[in-house]
Design a protein around this motif. Sequence first.
Motif, PDB file in Angstrom:
ATOM      1  N   PRO A 107      44.088  42.977  38.592  1.00 54.91           N
ATOM      2  CA  PRO A 107      45.157  43.330  39.540  1.00 54.91           C
ATOM      3  C   PRO A 107      44.669  44.063  40.783  1.00 54.91           C
ATOM      4  CG  PRO A 107      45.332  44.613  37.496  1.00 54.91           C
ATOM      5  CD  PRO A 107      44.344  43.527  37.248  1.00 54.91           C
ATOM      6  N   ARG A 111      45.125  42.505  44.630  1.00 55.01           N
ATOM      7  CA  ARG A 111      45.769  43.286  45.698  1.00 55.01           C
ATOM      8  C   ARG A 111      44.869  43.370  46.930  1.00 55.01           C
ATOM      9  NH1 ARG A 111      46.067  49.057  46.461  1.00 55.01           N
ATOM     10  NH2 ARG A 111      48.039  49.727  47.417  1.00 55.01           N
ATOM     11  N   THR A 114      45.453  40.332  49.272  1.00 52.15           N
ATOM     12  CA  THR A 114      46.630  40.326  50.138  1.00 52.15           C
ATOM     13  C   THR A 114      46.614  41.451  51.167  1.00 52.15           C
ATOM     14  OG1 THR A 114      47.914  41.617  48.524  1.00 52.15           O
ATOM     15  CG2 THR A 114      48.077  39.233  48.375  1.00 52.15           C
ATOM     16  N   LEU A 115      45.967  42.558  50.848  1.00 53.26           N
ATOM     17  CA  LEU A 115      45.938  43.680  51.785  1.00 53.26           C
ATOM     18  C   LEU A 115      44.828  43.539  52.821  1.00 53.26           C
ATOM     19  CD1 LEU A 115      47.942  44.933  49.786  1.00 53.26           C
ATOM     20  CD2 LEU A 115      46.710  47.097  50.012  1.00 53.26           C
ATOM     21  N   TYR A 161      47.126  50.709  39.698  1.00 50.92           N
ATOM     22  CA  TYR A 161      46.934  49.293  39.998  1.00 50.92           C
ATOM     23  C   TYR A 161      47.882  48.395  39.212  1.00 50.92           C
ATOM     24  CZ  TYR A 161      42.919  50.368  42.896  1.00 50.92           C
ATOM     25  OH  TYR A 161      42.112  50.850  43.896  1.00 50.92           O
ATOM     26  N   ARG A 164      51.244  48.580  41.147  1.00 52.60           N
ATOM     27  CA  ARG A 164      51.240  47.841  42.423  1.00 52.60           C
ATOM     28  C   ARG A 164      50.681  46.425  42.276  1.00 52.60           C
ATOM     29  NH1 ARG A 164      54.321  50.762  42.916  1.00 52.60           N
ATOM     30  NH2 ARG A 164      54.571  52.609  44.243  1.00 52.60           N
ATOM     31  N   ALA A 165      50.604  45.945  41.044  1.00 48.88           N
ATOM     32  CA  ALA A 165      50.130  44.578  40.818  1.00 48.88           C
ATOM     33  C   ALA A 165      50.933  43.546  41.608  1.00 48.88           C
ATOM     34  CB  ALA A 165      50.152  44.250  39.326  1.00 48.88           C
ATOM     35  N   GLU A 167      51.911  43.617  44.524  1.00 49.81           N
ATOM     36  CA  GLU A 167      51.386  43.508  45.885  1.00 49.81           C
ATOM     37  C   GLU A 167      50.207  42.545  45.956  1.00 49.81           C
ATOM     38  OE1 GLU A 167      52.711  47.935  47.553  1.00 49.81           O
ATOM     39  OE2 GLU A 167      50.582  47.509  47.220  1.00 49.81           O
ATOM     40  N   GLY A 168      49.678  42.167  44.809  1.00 44.07           N
ATOM     41  CA  GLY A 168      48.614  41.173  44.752  1.00 44.07           C
ATOM     42  C   GLY A 168      49.088  39.860  44.157  1.00 44.07           C
ATOM     43  N   HIS A 196      53.741  52.453  48.649  1.00 44.16           N
ATOM     44  CA  HIS A 196      53.665  51.007  48.758  1.00 44.16           C
ATOM     45  C   HIS A 196      52.869  50.639  49.999  1.00 44.16           C
ATOM     46  CE1 HIS A 196      56.508  49.696  45.606  1.00 44.16           C
ATOM     47  NE2 HIS A 196      57.080  50.868  45.810  1.00 44.16           N
ATOM     48  N   LEU A 202      51.092  43.019  53.971  1.00 47.41           N
ATOM     49  CA  LEU A 202      51.362  42.069  52.899  1.00 47.41           C
ATOM     50  C   LEU A 202      51.819  40.706  53.421  1.00 47.41           C
ATOM     51  CD1 LEU A 202      53.227  44.515  50.514  1.00 47.41           C
ATOM     52  CD2 LEU A 202      50.927  43.621  50.200  1.00 47.41           C
ATOM     53  N   ALA A 205      50.590  37.760  51.747  1.00 47.76           N
ATOM     54  CA  ALA A 205      50.901  37.608  50.323  1.00 47.76           C
ATOM     55  C   ALA A 205      51.758  36.364  50.081  1.00 47.76           C
ATOM     56  CB  ALA A 205      51.619  38.847  49.823  1.00 47.76           C
TER      57      ALA A 205
END
Length: 205
Positions: A107, A111, A114-115, A161, A164-165, A167-168, A196, A202, A205
């Motif tokens: 995870p 992330r 995407t970040l 992590y 905020r999974a 977010e990935g 966040h 994102l 994403a």
Amino acid sequence: MKLYHHPISGHAHRARLFLGLLGLEHELVEVDLANGAHKSPEFLKLNPLGQVPVLEDGDKVITDSNAIMVYLAKKTGATNWLPEDAEGAARVQRWLSIAAGQIAFGPAAARLITLFGAPFDADEVISRAHAVLGNIEDHLKTNDWLAASHPTIADVALYSYVARAPEGNVDLAAYGKVRDWLKRIEDLPGFVPFMHAPEEMLKSA
């Protein structure tokens, strides 16, 4: 105490969260990663690897988020967070290894794609993320916490992590026990929320 951190780093949040759960006063120093402050000569004197978090406690400098938690637990005698008996300590260490292994390369890595556009294979790291989440879900079917009958640094190590999974692009919908566990951590006295990622980060994403 002084904690060098960045607000969207899960590793840094791990250390900040544990400081909050212990109720320890500390100064936060945000490291400007976008402008390379972590690679400056000054910061590299604190951590030659150029990574956050870094804990400065008087003349002691502790790097690595898991090491910081161990240091804080030992310094404060918080044996509820880090058991001293051999079996209890081993159970915690097992999850710290998972945090540094399957979580970091699952995870957390998803992330980073995407970040920051990290050059990982999205399908591969998302698959790894679901594999470890499935293992955690199974464990939590018969346990409220990861390593003991109460929260330990094992839970802190995995929280950021996993929380905020999404977010990935790692969906938590299938993991009801994991979501319940996240809520239990968030209900603990001294809990520090994890920011966040800004929406503009994102967009890929």
